[in-house]
Design a protein around this motif. Sequence first.
Motif, mmCIF file in Angstrom:
data_model
loop_
_atom_site.group_PDB
_atom_site.id
_atom_site.type_symbol
_atom_site.label_atom_id
_atom_site.label_comp_id
_atom_site.label_asym_id
_atom_site.label_seq_id
_atom_site.Cartn_x
_atom_site.Cartn_y
_atom_site.Cartn_z
ATOM 1 N N PRO A 249 0.858 -1.191 0.000
ATOM 2 C CA PRO A 249 0.000 0.000 0.000
ATOM 3 C C PRO A 249 0.893 1.240 0.000
ATOM 4 O O PRO A 249 1.991 1.209 0.572
ATOM 5 N N ASN B 104 -3.125 -3.863 -14.989
ATOM 6 C CA ASN B 104 -3.001 -2.911 -13.895
ATOM 7 C C ASN B 104 -2.393 -1.583 -14.333
ATOM 8 O O ASN B 104 -2.496 -0.591 -13.607
ATOM 9 N N TYR C 256 -4.757 -11.321 -15.132
ATOM 10 C CA TYR C 256 -4.090 -12.202 -14.167
ATOM 11 C C TYR C 256 -3.880 -13.582 -14.814
ATOM 12 O O TYR C 256 -4.825 -14.273 -15.168
ATOM 13 N N MET D 152 4.332 -15.004 -10.495
ATOM 14 C CA MET D 152 4.063 -13.647 -10.009
ATOM 15 C C MET D 152 2.671 -13.562 -9.381
ATOM 16 O O MET D 152 2.483 -12.991 -8.305
ATOM 17 N N VAL D 153 1.702 -14.154 -10.050
ATOM 18 C CA VAL D 153 0.328 -14.094 -9.535
ATOM 19 C C VAL D 153 0.159 -15.087 -8.380
ATOM 20 O O VAL D 153 -0.549 -14.804 -7.407
ATOM 21 N N PRO E 95 -1.191 -13.305 -1.942
ATOM 22 C CA PRO E 95 -1.826 -14.137 -0.893
ATOM 23 C C PRO E 95 -3.096 -14.819 -1.424
ATOM 24 O O PRO E 95 -3.865 -14.217 -2.178
ATOM 25 N N VAL F 141 -6.466 -13.136 -1.386
ATOM 26 C CA VAL F 141 -6.550 -12.010 -2.319
ATOM 27 C C VAL F 141 -6.710 -12.545 -3.745
ATOM 28 O O VAL F 141 -7.500 -12.040 -4.539
HETATM 29 N N1 CAA Z 1 -8.675 -3.449 -2.617
HETATM 30 C C1 CAA Z 1 -9.044 -2.821 -1.485
HETATM 31 N N2 CAA Z 1 -8.481 -3.074 -0.287
HETATM 32 C C2 CAA Z 1 -7.521 -3.998 -0.252
HETATM 33 C C3 CAA Z 1 -7.075 -4.673 -1.391
HETATM 34 C C4 CAA Z 1 -7.715 -4.377 -2.600
HETATM 35 N N3 CAA Z 1 -7.378 -4.994 -3.738
HETATM 36 N N4 CAA Z 1 -6.096 -5.508 -1.028
HETATM 37 C C5 CAA Z 1 -5.923 -5.361 0.295
HETATM 38 N N5 CAA Z 1 -6.789 -4.460 0.762
HETATM 39 C C6 CAA Z 1 -6.964 -4.009 2.123
HETATM 40 C C7 CAA Z 1 -7.001 -5.152 3.093
HETATM 41 O O1 CAA Z 1 -8.304 -5.669 3.223
HETATM 42 C C8 CAA Z 1 -6.530 -4.524 4.386
HETATM 43 O O2 CAA Z 1 -7.586 -3.783 4.929
HETATM 44 P P1 CAA Z 1 -7.689 -3.564 6.514
HETATM 45 O O3 CAA Z 1 -6.499 -2.757 6.920
HETATM 46 O O4 CAA Z 1 -8.987 -2.845 6.711
HETATM 47 O O5 CAA Z 1 -7.686 -4.938 7.107
HETATM 48 C C9 CAA Z 1 -5.502 -3.566 3.847
HETATM 49 O O6 CAA Z 1 -5.826 -3.271 2.497
HETATM 50 C C10 CAA Z 1 -4.153 -4.280 3.783
HETATM 51 O O7 CAA Z 1 -3.389 -3.575 4.575
HETATM 52 P P2 CAA Z 1 -2.085 -4.248 5.173
HETATM 53 O O8 CAA Z 1 -1.398 -3.161 5.900
HETATM 54 O O9 CAA Z 1 -2.388 -5.505 5.879
HETATM 55 O O10 CAA Z 1 -1.306 -4.604 3.812
HETATM 56 P P3 CAA Z 1 0.078 -5.265 3.696
HETATM 57 O O11 CAA Z 1 1.133 -4.273 3.978
HETATM 58 O O12 CAA Z 1 0.117 -6.548 4.452
HETATM 59 O O13 CAA Z 1 0.079 -5.572 2.147
HETATM 60 C C11 CAA Z 1 -0.719 -6.524 0.113
HETATM 61 C C12 CAA Z 1 -0.711 -6.609 1.629
HETATM 62 C C13 CAA Z 1 0.700 -6.362 -0.435
HETATM 63 C C14 CAA Z 1 -1.560 -5.368 -0.325
HETATM 64 C C15 CAA Z 1 -1.305 -7.874 -0.332
HETATM 65 O O14 CAA Z 1 -2.656 -7.885 0.021
HETATM 66 C C16 CAA Z 1 -1.187 -8.104 -1.820
HETATM 67 O O15 CAA Z 1 -0.178 -8.594 -2.303
HETATM 68 N N6 CAA Z 1 -2.247 -7.782 -2.569
HETATM 69 C C17 CAA Z 1 -2.289 -8.066 -4.006
HETATM 70 C C18 CAA Z 1 -1.913 -6.885 -4.834
HETATM 71 C C19 CAA Z 1 -2.045 -7.308 -6.262
HETATM 72 O O16 CAA Z 1 -3.126 -7.540 -6.780
HETATM 73 N N7 CAA Z 1 -0.915 -7.461 -6.961
HETATM 74 C C20 CAA Z 1 -0.922 -7.958 -8.292
HETATM 75 C C21 CAA Z 1 0.215 -8.925 -8.444
HETATM 76 S S1 CAA Z 1 0.116 -9.869 -9.952
HETATM 77 C C22 CAA Z 1 0.633 -8.805 -11.114
HETATM 78 O O17 CAA Z 1 1.000 -7.700 -10.863
HETATM 79 C C23 CAA Z 1 0.591 -9.304 -12.524
HETATM 80 C C24 CAA Z 1 -0.265 -8.451 -13.364
HETATM 81 O O18 CAA Z 1 0.241 -7.673 -14.157
HETATM 82 C C25 CAA Z 1 -1.721 -8.617 -13.296
#
Ligand code: CAA
Length: 240
Positions: A90, A136, A179, A184-185, A189, A192
Amino acid sequence: MSRVALVTGGSRGIGAAISVALRDAGYLVAANYAGNDAAATKFAEETGIKTYKWDVADYEASKAGMAQVEADLGPIEIIVANAGITRDAPFHKMTPEQWHQVINTNLTGVFNTIHPNWTGMRERKFGRVVVISSINGQKGQFAQVNYAATKAGDLGIVKSLAQEGARFGITANAICPGYIGTDMVMAVPEKVREAIIGQIPAGRLGRPEEIARVVAFLASDESEFINGSTIAANGAQFCS
Ligand code: CAA
């Protein structure tokens, strides 16, 4: 004579499928990789595709690596700029290091891969540049300010290069995969990832081969009028 194709990040994930698809389409393929020697060796043994190690974030290393490809195989006429990394966080937690790592690899890396070849492609009056962007880059993504910025930047690169290259028989296009079931995907987690799959009308992750097929199409001599395009392949998750 077969045309020579370079695929950065070409020994794993989407890149590996692209390397194989281009080999099957009759190109001489060089697959670049950055660090995973074991995966590259396995890939080369299984496919017969030559692998080359350099860091796309480093201009001089890219130049030297591509000079070696040219010495081995001939001038690079098809460039698939595919290498990319994620450093998701984030925004309030994203560090400058996470920002710069992703910018250096995903965006500057695209410049470093294309730029040393551009003059040669102009002189030879032929070139195919395909940049692997992302859904994205089109829609943005929670925790991916850095990654989304680079993938949106890719679209600016190809739209500009298309205008510069068209009169030299060079095309530049972007593919925006959704995706896809790669490492990578799978690193996202599980909870998620399940939520993401729920947002894909196709109801599943994409397959690397579904992206590779688009690259083979764009790389062909017959695709010259498709230039500066953005082709989405995302199971209808985002319709731009
Ligand atoms: N939309 C809205 N809220 C989201 C969210 C989303 N997509 N993902 C996470 N959140 C929220 C969580 O519910 C949580 O909320 P609360 O604080 O109310 O519980 C908060 O955001 C997460 O905060 P954290 O401080 O716990 O986050 P973190 O520091 O542990 O980070 C993360 C976690 C890195 C965001 C992890 O959730 C993650 O990896 N998310 C996936 C991101 C993603 O989609 N990446 C794409 C990778 S694949 C790719 O990139 C290939 C491509 O080209 C498609």
